[in-house]
Scaffold this motif. Structure first.
Motif, PDB file in Angstrom:
ATOM      1  N   GLY A 270       0.728  -1.152  -0.175  1.00  0.00           N
ATOM      2  CA  GLY A 270      -0.065  -0.066   0.001  1.00  0.00           C
ATOM      3  C   GLY A 270       0.919   1.009  -0.158  1.00  0.00           C
ATOM      4  O   GLY A 270       2.129   1.256   0.439  1.00  0.00           O
ATOM      5  N   VAL A 271       0.140   2.447  -0.357  1.00  0.00           N
ATOM      6  CA  VAL A 271       0.880   3.652  -0.450  1.00  0.00           C
ATOM      7  C   VAL A 271       0.577   4.403   0.710  1.00  0.00           C
ATOM      8  O   VAL A 271      -0.653   4.640   0.960  1.00  0.00           O
ATOM      9  N   ARG A 272       1.511   4.452   1.789  1.00  0.00           N
ATOM     10  CA  ARG A 272       1.240   5.242   3.245  1.00  0.00           C
ATOM     11  C   ARG A 272       1.991   6.318   3.385  1.00  0.00           C
ATOM     12  O   ARG A 272       3.330   6.155   3.007  1.00  0.00           O
ATOM     13  N   HIS A 273       1.575   7.378   3.772  1.00  0.00           N
ATOM     14  CA  HIS A 273       2.531   8.357   4.383  1.00  0.00           C
ATOM     15  C   HIS A 273       3.096   8.029   5.636  1.00  0.00           C
ATOM     16  O   HIS A 273       2.621   7.021   6.331  1.00  0.00           O
ATOM     17  N   VAL A 274       4.269   8.503   6.030  1.00  0.00           N
ATOM     18  CA  VAL A 274       5.130   8.138   7.149  1.00  0.00           C
ATOM     19  C   VAL A 274       4.507   8.246   8.272  1.00  0.00           C
ATOM     20  O   VAL A 274       4.714   7.779   9.183  1.00  0.00           O
ATOM     21  N   ARG A 275       3.743   9.273   8.320  1.00  0.00           N
ATOM     22  CA  ARG A 275       3.172   9.501   9.673  1.00  0.00           C
ATOM     23  C   ARG A 275       2.223   8.476  10.111  1.00  0.00           C
ATOM     24  O   ARG A 275       1.703   8.299  11.275  1.00  0.00           O
TER      25      ARG A 275
END
Length: 378
Positions: A270-275
């Motif tokens: 999945g494409v996830r933001h680091v936060r």
């Protein structure tokens, strides 16, 4: 496209002068003479090889090559170039159709047959040269862009020249907000990246994608705070991909390093933001710390049977993932409340960690993240 049009008009003139039969005199029959029909036959039989060799001037091929090169340097998408280029080639077709009016009905069949060969070969030969020029130029430009991006990642804020050079070559501003995606792929998949790049280009969003072995590293300029750039990366959802924000082009190298560390610690695609994935970042950032935390939590659990350990981790894992009260955990795991209380108490007795404490809960969450990563890789 003006150069190509001028050469097409020259080609049309050369072609029609070679095909034109003599005009009939006032006293002759309105039908074209046998001599004129004989003149058409050899060219018709020679077909494409004769046309390519004698009727399609090198100047036209050179102009087509130049058009492809220039449009690639201007970053015009190839489908757009192909469309406009084929429209321009109608110049030749219109000239040849007009020339057919010199012939009577009996001669037009031969003429049209030969004309179709001429036009087809002109379109194909010129288009091939244009595409070749585009691809060669694009390949050269991609190498230059890749080198500029590499230098930016190596030097970053330590070298303002590298930052300015990358901004100029990649078409990015020096200041502003950037999204820095990094993805882990088994093998490079340029077709997926091509889809993302096309969507970004269509929206006028500057970007650069680069492959480093099986790893994707990229930079995307965020034009405004309202634009959700992750929506443009949906094609990457089947792969582990992390994105990190960078304020200013000079801070892109640090963002890329952070994204790479996070990707290393993640196991779920999945494409996830680091936060959303800080625990994975911490788990992958320092192997010694990760090992120590994992040992502190999972070491004491080794004295349990596999069934007891699995049951205990079911309850603790649910609390770490979703939080809430004893009642919430019991409802989600379909266990009695007293069972949940007992398991949490046993966990504290074995590990010395009280999951009702924020700090102990954080340590437990980190240990579970390390365990998930090890189970996936092991």
């Amino acid at each position: 496209m003006s150069t190509a049009i001028i050469n097409l008009e020259e080609t049309a003139s050369i072609t029609t002068s070679g095909l034109r039969p003599p005009r009939a005199s006032a006293t002759s029959s309105p039908r074209v003479s046998e001599g004129a029909r004989v003149r058409l036959a050899p060219r018709r039989d020679a077909r494409s090889s004769r046309w390519s060799a004698t009727l399609c001037p090198q100047a036209l091929l050179t102009a087509a090559l130049d058009v492809g090169t220039i449009r690639a340097q201007q970053h015009v998408p190839l489908p757009t170039v192909l469309h406009s280029f084929r429209i321009d080639l109608r110049t030749l077709w219109d000239a040849l159709i007009a020339e057919g009016r010199y012939l009577d009905l009996a001669a037009r069949t031969d003429f049209l047959e030969l004309l179709s060969v001429i036009v087809w070969e002109t379109v194909e030969t010129s288009t091939e040269e244009m595409v070749r020029g585009y691809q060669v130029a694009q390949g050269g430009l991609e190498e230059i862009r890749a080198e500029a991006f590499d230098q930016l990642l190596i030097d970053g804020a330590a070298n303002h020249v590298a930052v300015d050079n990358a901004a100029q070559i990649l078409g990015l501003p020096v200041s502003g907000t950037f999204l820095c995606p990094v993805g882990d792929f088994g093998v490079p998949q340029p077709e997926l990246i091509g889809g993302c790049a096309h969507r970004l280009s269509s929206s006028g969003i500057a970007h650069h994608f680069g492959w480093y072995g099986h790893e994707l590293r990229a930079i995307v300029h965020r034009p405004n705070t309202r634009t959700n750039l992750i929506d443009y990366l949906v094609a990457l959802e089947d792969h582990v991909c992390t994105v990190v924000d960078a304020e200013g082009l000079a801070h892109v190298p640090g963002a890329i390093r952070l994204a790479r560390t996070t990707v290393e610690g993640r196991v779920t695609p999945g494409v996830r933001h680091v936060r959303e994935t800080w625990l994975h970042t911490i788990a992958a950032g320092n192997a010694e710390v990760a090992d120590a935390v994992h040992k502190a939590v999972f070491g004491p659990l080794q004295m349990l049977s596999e069934y007891e350990r699995t049951a205990l981790l079911e309850t603790v894992g649910d609390l770490v993932a979703y939080g809430g009260t004893i009642a919430n955990i019991a409802e989600r795991t379909h266990r009695h409340r007293n069972t949940v209380r007992r398991r949490l108490r046993d966990f504290t007795t074995l590990t010395g960690l009280d999951v009702t404490s924020t700090s102990d809960l954080a340590v437990t969450a980190l240990a579970l993240t390390v365990e998930q990563r090890r189970s996936h890789s092991g």
